[in-house]
Write an enzyme that holds these catalytic residues in place. Structure first.
Site, PDB file in Angstrom:
ATOM      1  CG  HIS A 246     115.365  86.933   5.110  1.00 13.25           C
ATOM      2  ND1 HIS A 246     116.528  87.003   5.863  1.00 13.25           N
ATOM      3  CD2 HIS A 246     115.594  87.680   3.989  1.00 13.25           C
ATOM      4  CE1 HIS A 246     117.406  87.767   5.218  1.00 13.25           C
ATOM      5  NE2 HIS A 246     116.864  88.194   4.084  1.00 13.25           N
TER       6      HIS A 246
ATOM      7  CB  CYS B   8     109.804  85.919  -2.386  1.00 18.37           C
ATOM      8  SG  CYS B   8     109.650  86.534  -4.076  1.00 18.37           S
ATOM      9  CB  SER B   9     113.099  84.703   1.969  1.00 21.54           C
ATOM     10  OG  SER B   9     113.455  86.036   1.706  1.00 21.54           O
TER      11      SER B   9
ATOM     12  CB  CYS C  63     120.083  90.310   4.160  1.00 21.01           C
ATOM     13  SG  CYS C  63     118.740  91.229   3.395  1.00 21.01           S
TER      14      CYS C  63
ATOM     15  CB  ILE D 199     107.942  89.970   5.453  1.00 21.42           C
ATOM     16  CG1 ILE D 199     108.363  90.472   4.057  1.00 21.42           C
ATOM     17  CG2 ILE D 199     107.893  91.116   6.459  1.00 21.42           C
ATOM     18  CD1 ILE D 199     107.310  91.343   3.374  1.00 21.42           C
TER      19      ILE D 199
ATOM     20  CE  LYS E 219     109.482  80.147  -0.804  1.00 19.29           C
ATOM     21  NZ  LYS E 219     108.536  80.643   0.199  1.00 19.29           N
TER      22      LYS E 219
END
Lengths: 386, 76
Positions: A334, A208-209, A85, A211, A330
């Site tokens: 991402h 969670c961030s 990342c 997709i 978030k």
């Protein structure tokens, strides 16, 4: 070493774009950065691409010249950097190093990821490739699971609470709702964040961030030439990349990301500043716990105080030190290979005073923290008004 | 394969959103175990009874390897 400046930035929207392919996203961001820096493709002397898993997500390899030639950048070095990342943070670090050393003057850095063409279990599996396949991943670790184990340990050692984690998500969604390029422009309440679907305990879907698909690009050059191209150059005051073990079970204390500390120390030293001087930051909130640990490891707050500080509002847009005014990973999204370059764009926008509703008040010294995996790569960049 | 012996839970989670290879296993408990021998290892926890959970600090005993993955059981 020559001083280096950012003269152009370009971002696509982040989101799920079934009609867009990887190359068209990267080309859009790159062309916007060239236009923003008043430069043409023929002036670019090298192209640095950050991309984590284009070949796994799309099957396409040899991505750097595949993208650069589509932008009209011809005959120059075009290379892809992979650091999970932190891929485009790393591409940016190496590009700045090359310009500082005098290898090139005008360099374009881009980051891109196209993730949403695969179902979630497949995406989860591809992302897990940034972990140790022979150990943790074979046992069933996903990235949410690795950060869930970090969160559990942080809660155990420092008393961090679910509510403190959720406050990071609530704040980042508040900011992201003001960002026209964000993936999820939606305000969420503390009650919603606490009641989210479990992903890996204690993390819910709201920890969670996202997709996402997306791209971002940055045009850099020596500071001494920057005013030929723009009247708002932003100077790279400090930058460092460091590394650590890939496997979480090989790290002594998982509540501290050692590479973040070492890269921050180096970048602060290079910039001649201290943690307390940083006015605002874009940090790598791949999970809510990651933002809490980041503000501790960056030295913004003492170890263990990241949770209480977040819940008390210290990192809010108009708080003591705004963190992720963009909405962060978030809410902004991402697209992993684009994230590092996107953070640079967001910090530059703030320093130029172009962040609109998300504008922070004290905006002359900002920091970007880009993390790879569970902390095996860290890139810290400190930017300031030139 | 060797017996990994006893250990203590350093940290743990229960996974609900699995990678493709483990879609049939969820939910499952994953943990980093500090082995009595000193090193840490990432493995799975098998519940001896329905709903049993292992927590940080709990003692566990190595049970078996399945496809090279170490499985542990909470000590009574």
């Amino acid at each position: 070493m020559r001083a280096v400046a950012v003269v152009g930035i370009g971002k696509t929207a982040f989101g799920a774009f079934p009609d867009r392919d990887l190359r068209s996203l990267a080309v859009e961001a790159g062309q916007k950065a060239l236009e923003n820096g008043h430069a043409s493709a023929s002036q670019v002397e090298a192209f640095y691409l950050g991309n984590f898993a284009g070949p796994s997500f799309t099957g396409q390899n040899h991505l750097a010249p595949y993208i650069s030639t589509a932008m009209g950048i011809r005959g120059v070095p075009a290379t892809r950097f992979e650091a999970a990342c932190a891929s485009s943070g790393s591409a940016f670090f190496h590009a700045v190093s090359a310009v500082a050393a005098g290898l090139y003057d005008i360099v374009l850095v881009a980051g891109v990821e196209k993730m949403t063409s695969q179902p979630t279990p497949k995406v989860t599996e591809i992302l897990a490739g940034a972990g140790d396949l022979c150990g943790e991943v074979r046992a069933g670790a996903t990235f949410p699971a690795l950060f869930a184990m970090i969160a559990r340990r942080h809660m155990y050692q420092y008393g961090t609470t679910r509510e403190q984690l959720a406050s990071v998500a609530v704040k980042n969604h508040q900011n992201g709702a003001k960002n026209p390029l964000a993936h999820m422009r939606k305000v969420i309440t503390m009650e919603q964040a606490l009641a989210g679907k479990p992903i890996a305990e204690p993390l819910t879907v709201y920890d969670c961030s996202l997709i996402s698909d997306g791209a971002a690009a940055v045009l850099i050059m020596p500071l001494e030439r920057a005013r030929e191209f723009t009247d708002q150059p932003v100077r790279v005051l400090g930058i460092a990349q460091t590394s650590d073990n890939v496997a979480l079970d090989e790290k002594d204390d998982i509540t501290t990301l050692r590479a973040v500390k070492t890269s921050a120390d180096k970048a602060y030293k290079m910039a001649g500043v201290q943690a307390a001087d940083i006015q605002f930051a874009e940090v790598h909130d791949c999970f809510t716990i990651a933002e809490i640990i980041a503000i501790e490891d960056l030295g913004f707050v003492p170890k263990g105080q990241g949770g209480p500080y977040s819940l008390a509002g210290g990192t809010c847009l108009h708080g003591e030190r705004p963190v992720n005014a963009s909405g962060g990973l978030k809410s902004k999204g991402h697209p992993v290979g684009a994230t590092g370059a996107g953070q640079i764009c967001d910090v530059v926008e703030q320093i130029r005073g172009q962040a609109g509703e998300r504008q922070v008040k004290r905006n002359t010294l900002g920091l970007a923290q880009n993390l790879g995996g569970s902390g095996a790569t860290s890139v810290i960049t400190i930017l300031g008004a030139a | 394969m060797n017996d990994l012996g006893a250990g203590t839970i350093y940290t743990e989670t229960v996974v609900y959103s699995p990678p493709e290879a483990y879609v049939n296993d969820v939910p499952y408990q994953l943990a980093i175990i500090e082995l009595s021998a000193g090193r840490r290892v990432t493995g799975r926890i098998v519940a001896s009874s329905e709903g049993e959970r292992a927590h940080i600090g709990d003692r566990v005993q190595f049970a078996e390897f399945r496809n090279n993955v170490p499985f542990f059981r909470k000590q009574p």
